[in-house]
Write an enzyme that holds these catalytic residues in place. Structure first.
Site, mmCIF file in Angstrom:
data_model
loop_
_atom_site.group_PDB
_atom_site.id
_atom_site.type_symbol
_atom_site.label_atom_id
_atom_site.label_comp_id
_atom_site.label_asym_id
_atom_site.label_seq_id
_atom_site.Cartn_x
_atom_site.Cartn_y
_atom_site.Cartn_z
ATOM 1 N N ARG A 42 63.887 59.626 30.134
ATOM 2 C CA ARG A 42 63.792 58.646 31.223
ATOM 3 C C ARG A 42 62.362 58.152 31.450
ATOM 4 O O ARG A 42 61.965 57.902 32.586
ATOM 5 C CB ARG A 42 64.341 59.213 32.534
ATOM 6 C CG ARG A 42 65.835 59.424 32.542
ATOM 7 C CD ARG A 42 66.560 58.093 32.647
ATOM 8 N NE ARG A 42 67.979 58.285 32.438
ATOM 9 C CZ ARG A 42 68.847 58.561 33.410
ATOM 10 N NH1 ARG A 42 68.444 58.628 34.647
ATOM 11 N NH2 ARG A 42 70.107 58.737 33.135
ATOM 12 N N ARG A 46 63.120 53.555 36.669
ATOM 13 C CA ARG A 46 62.673 53.188 38.014
ATOM 14 C C ARG A 46 61.306 53.700 38.431
ATOM 15 O O ARG A 46 60.735 53.203 39.395
ATOM 16 C CB ARG A 46 63.729 53.618 39.040
ATOM 17 C CG ARG A 46 64.864 52.619 39.125
ATOM 18 C CD ARG A 46 65.970 53.139 39.991
ATOM 19 N NE ARG A 46 66.471 54.372 39.415
ATOM 20 C CZ ARG A 46 67.446 55.107 39.939
ATOM 21 N NH1 ARG A 46 68.001 54.735 41.065
ATOM 22 N NH2 ARG A 46 67.855 56.200 39.343
ATOM 23 N N ARG A 55 64.007 44.186 35.895
ATOM 24 C CA ARG A 55 65.417 44.438 36.205
ATOM 25 C C ARG A 55 65.909 43.696 37.448
ATOM 26 O O ARG A 55 67.106 43.717 37.743
ATOM 27 C CB ARG A 55 65.641 45.949 36.370
ATOM 28 C CG ARG A 55 65.878 46.737 35.091
ATOM 29 C CD ARG A 55 67.284 46.498 34.525
ATOM 30 N NE ARG A 55 68.286 46.500 35.577
ATOM 31 C CZ ARG A 55 68.790 47.586 36.139
ATOM 32 N NH1 ARG A 55 68.436 48.753 35.704
ATOM 33 N NH2 ARG A 55 69.666 47.506 37.111
ATOM 34 N N ASP A 91 72.385 53.322 27.642
ATOM 35 C CA ASP A 91 72.966 54.407 28.438
ATOM 36 C C ASP A 91 74.066 55.067 27.629
ATOM 37 O O ASP A 91 74.642 54.442 26.728
ATOM 38 C CB ASP A 91 73.521 53.888 29.770
ATOM 39 C CG ASP A 91 73.741 55.048 30.739
ATOM 40 O OD1 ASP A 91 72.772 55.457 31.398
ATOM 41 O OD2 ASP A 91 74.869 55.564 30.799
ATOM 42 N N TYR A 166 82.454 62.191 32.583
ATOM 43 C CA TYR A 166 82.488 60.925 33.337
ATOM 44 C C TYR A 166 83.859 60.265 33.250
ATOM 45 O O TYR A 166 84.383 59.737 34.238
ATOM 46 C CB TYR A 166 81.407 59.963 32.830
ATOM 47 C CG TYR A 166 80.018 60.376 33.266
ATOM 48 C CD1 TYR A 166 79.610 60.214 34.582
ATOM 49 C CD2 TYR A 166 79.126 60.952 32.371
ATOM 50 C CE1 TYR A 166 78.348 60.607 34.995
ATOM 51 C CE2 TYR A 166 77.853 61.355 32.774
ATOM 52 C CZ TYR A 166 77.478 61.178 34.086
ATOM 53 O OH TYR A 166 76.231 61.573 34.498
HETATM 54 C C1 LIG Z 1 73.859 61.726 32.043
HETATM 55 C C2 LIG Z 1 73.219 60.501 31.453
HETATM 56 C C3 LIG Z 1 73.475 59.146 31.836
HETATM 57 N N1 LIG Z 1 72.665 58.350 31.034
HETATM 58 C C4 LIG Z 1 71.925 59.119 30.193
HETATM 59 C C5 LIG Z 1 72.281 60.460 30.411
HETATM 60 C C6 LIG Z 1 71.740 61.626 29.639
HETATM 61 C C7 LIG Z 1 70.361 61.940 30.095
HETATM 62 C C8 LIG Z 1 70.276 62.758 31.344
HETATM 63 O O1 LIG Z 1 70.800 63.870 31.353
HETATM 64 O O2 LIG Z 1 69.656 62.267 32.317
HETATM 65 C C9 LIG Z 1 70.992 58.692 29.153
HETATM 66 C C10 LIG Z 1 70.053 57.612 29.415
HETATM 67 N N2 LIG Z 1 70.081 56.669 30.417
HETATM 68 C C11 LIG Z 1 69.050 55.814 30.262
HETATM 69 C C12 LIG Z 1 68.335 56.189 29.073
HETATM 70 C C13 LIG Z 1 67.255 55.353 28.399
HETATM 71 C C14 LIG Z 1 65.898 55.426 28.452
HETATM 72 C C15 LIG Z 1 65.037 56.569 28.886
HETATM 73 O O3 LIG Z 1 65.409 57.765 28.830
HETATM 74 O O4 LIG Z 1 63.879 56.251 29.196
HETATM 75 C C16 LIG Z 1 68.945 57.326 28.560
HETATM 76 C C17 LIG Z 1 68.542 58.156 27.348
HETATM 77 C C18 LIG Z 1 68.716 54.688 31.122
HETATM 78 C C19 LIG Z 1 69.202 54.675 32.516
HETATM 79 N N3 LIG Z 1 70.457 55.031 32.967
HETATM 80 C C20 LIG Z 1 70.530 54.830 34.314
HETATM 81 C C21 LIG Z 1 69.304 54.299 34.755
HETATM 82 C C22 LIG Z 1 68.972 53.918 36.198
HETATM 83 C C23 LIG Z 1 69.660 52.645 36.547
HETATM 84 C C24 LIG Z 1 68.792 51.601 37.188
HETATM 85 O O5 LIG Z 1 67.563 51.573 36.979
HETATM 86 O O6 LIG Z 1 69.375 50.727 37.853
HETATM 87 C C25 LIG Z 1 68.468 54.190 33.632
HETATM 88 C C26 LIG Z 1 67.076 53.630 33.562
HETATM 89 C C27 LIG Z 1 71.750 55.042 35.138
HETATM 90 C C28 LIG Z 1 72.412 56.339 34.922
HETATM 91 N N4 LIG Z 1 73.181 56.649 33.830
HETATM 92 C C29 LIG Z 1 73.604 57.956 33.931
HETATM 93 C C30 LIG Z 1 73.088 58.495 35.129
HETATM 94 C C31 LIG Z 1 73.314 59.894 35.632
HETATM 95 C C32 LIG Z 1 72.322 57.478 35.736
HETATM 96 C C33 LIG Z 1 71.469 57.572 36.981
HETATM 97 C C34 LIG Z 1 72.067 56.991 38.193
HETATM 98 C C35 LIG Z 1 70.975 56.604 39.187
HETATM 99 O O7 LIG Z 1 70.262 57.508 39.637
HETATM 100 O O8 LIG Z 1 70.858 55.412 39.464
HETATM 101 C C36 LIG Z 1 74.401 58.653 32.885
#
Ligand SMILES: Cc1c2[nH]c(c1CCC(=O)O)Cc1[nH]c(c(CCC(=O)O)c1C)Cc1[nH]c(c(CCC(=O)O)c1C)Cc1[nH]c(c(C)c1CCC(=O)O)C2
Length: 357
Positions: A42, A46, A55, A91, A166
């Site tokens: 990550r 954000r 975004r 994602d 999920y």
């Molecule tokens: C479980 C999981 C997800 N997504 C992901 C996982 C495995 C990694 C982990 O264990 O954290 C993987 C993921 N998600 C994202 C990335 C890409 C880039 C990076 O790591 O920098 C990666 C590798 C972007 C993202 N994926 C997400 C965001 C945030 C969304 C936003 O900015 O609007 C990003 C940058 C959304 C997301 N997607 C998911 C979650 C739990 C969330 C967070 C929800 C929140 O707190 O808003 C599912």
């Protein structure tokens, strides 16, 4: 490797050689390195003001389908921090969306599935994924590889257990009760579901590597919820199938989960070259559990980013030192960068790790 170069076709592309010799790829192969490589799960997202800016007014899933935005967002932390690897901005649910699963990523919540997986008939909603389903992924990877030069790009996918959690729960959940009820109550249906998800995740990884990604990470973020025996029987074969889908492409494969202290050995045996470690197990001990034929990645507690500077510095140095005793070490956090982390603190961590004498 398709590296655009103005030199004659017979000359080795300079970036390709430097990329192959990058600290990150060397550490993954357990070769000696001049500095411990560092990147952050990550690292895009954000916590970065430049991310929040691009975004604005665009949903997460829409942004993932735009190669220009994917490339820009992936590059942001590389430019800002000078990390040793980029992680593809996407994602784990993007491939599911691409094959037609009705889902969204709700800000502050995570993936939400409109019709959760509940019965055998739902398997029909999980067809195979092909490169044609995700043209924007191949396009974005190609843009990135050209821009990154000698900095490796890590492709990724969600592992079957985490994806299933999920799909079956319909969204994020603490204890995965429905997922476990399905897994323990109808193992045959579970294996069918996990098999479908493994095929999708494997295909998603292949698309990224074939377009030029230098490594992959399989995220089984929530698998730490299972005891070892159940992991081995119900999950490991499917995660192994995902990792096996890219075995012939010769890129390092990282396998990560949270709370997986008891599973580290088995996660390595699933076919990983590098095992991701969260902050609950000391890195030396994790490396012992993973064995000498695999590198480790981790494992600074993200909460330490909020600790006083001297405390953080001491912990970063201790993690680098512990990593030097492992056969190979890639520095990372024990889980993702928290959205409220201070980018200046992450810069300091990168400086410390790369400069640690
Ligand atoms: C479980 C999981 C997800 N997504 C992901 C996982 C495995 C990694 C982990 O264990 O954290 C993987 C993921 N998600 C994202 C990335 C890409 C880039 C990076 O790591 O920098 C990666 C590798 C972007 C993202 N994926 C997400 C965001 C945030 C969304 C936003 O900015 O609007 C990003 C940058 C959304 C997301 N997607 C998911 C979650 C739990 C969330 C967070 C929800 C929140 O707190 O808003 C599912």
């Amino acid at each position: 490797m398709d590296v655009v170069t103005t030199a004659s076709p017979s000359a080795p592309a300079p970036d390709a050689a430097a990329l192959h010799d990058s600290a990150f790829l060397r550490a993954c192969r357990r070769e000696p390195v001049e500095h411990t490589p560092v990147w952050f799960m990550r690292q895009a997202g954000r916590s970065l003001p430049e991310y929040r800016k691009v975004r604005e007014g665009i949903s997460m899933l829409d942004s993932c389908a735009r190669p220009d935005l994917v490339a820009e967002i992936t590059m942001q932390p590389v430019r800002r921090y000078g990390v040793d690897a980029a992680i593809f901005y996407s994602d784990i649910v993007v491939p599911l969306k691409a094959i037609g699963v009705d889902l969204d990523i709700v800000p502050g919540v995570g993936p939400v599935v409109a019709e959760p997986f509940a019965s055998r008939a739902d398997l029909d909603r999980l067809p195979e994924l092909t490169a044609a389903d995700v043209p924007y992924v191949s396009d974005a990877v190609r843009l990135l590889v050209a821009e990154l030069g000698a900095t490796p790009l890590i492709g990724f996918a969600g592992a079957p257990y985490t994806l299933a959690s999920y799909l079956v729960e319909g969204g994020p959940s603490k204890n995965h009760e429905r997922t476990k009820a399905l897994m323990y109550g109808d193992p045959e249906l579970w294996h069918a579901l996990a098999g479908r998800l493994a095929a999708i995740a494997g295909a998603f990884l292949r698309v990224q590597v074939e377009a030029g990604a230098s490594a992959v990470q399989l995220f089984d973020s929530w698998v730490g919820a299972l005891p070892l025996a159940d992991y081995r029987e119900l999950v490991q074969p499917h995660s192994a199938a995902v990792l096996d889908a890219v075995a012939d492409l010769g890129v390092p494969r990282i396998h990560f989960g949270v709370g997986t202290g008891e599973l580290l050995g088995a996660m390595g045996e699933a076919g990983a070259d590098v095992v991701g470690v969260d902050f609950r197990v000391a890195l030396d001990e994790a490396s012992r559990r993973v064995g000498p034929q695999r590198a480790v990645q981790g494992n600074l507690d993200p909460a330490l980013l909020f600790a006083p500077a001297p405390v953080l510095e001491r912990r970063v140095r201790a993690t680098v030192e512990a990593g030097r005793r492992a056969p190979g070490h890639v520095f990372n956090l024990g889980h993702g960068v928290p959205p409220n982390a201070d980018p200046a603190v992450l810069s300091r961590v990168v400086e410390l790790v790369q400069g640690a004498g």
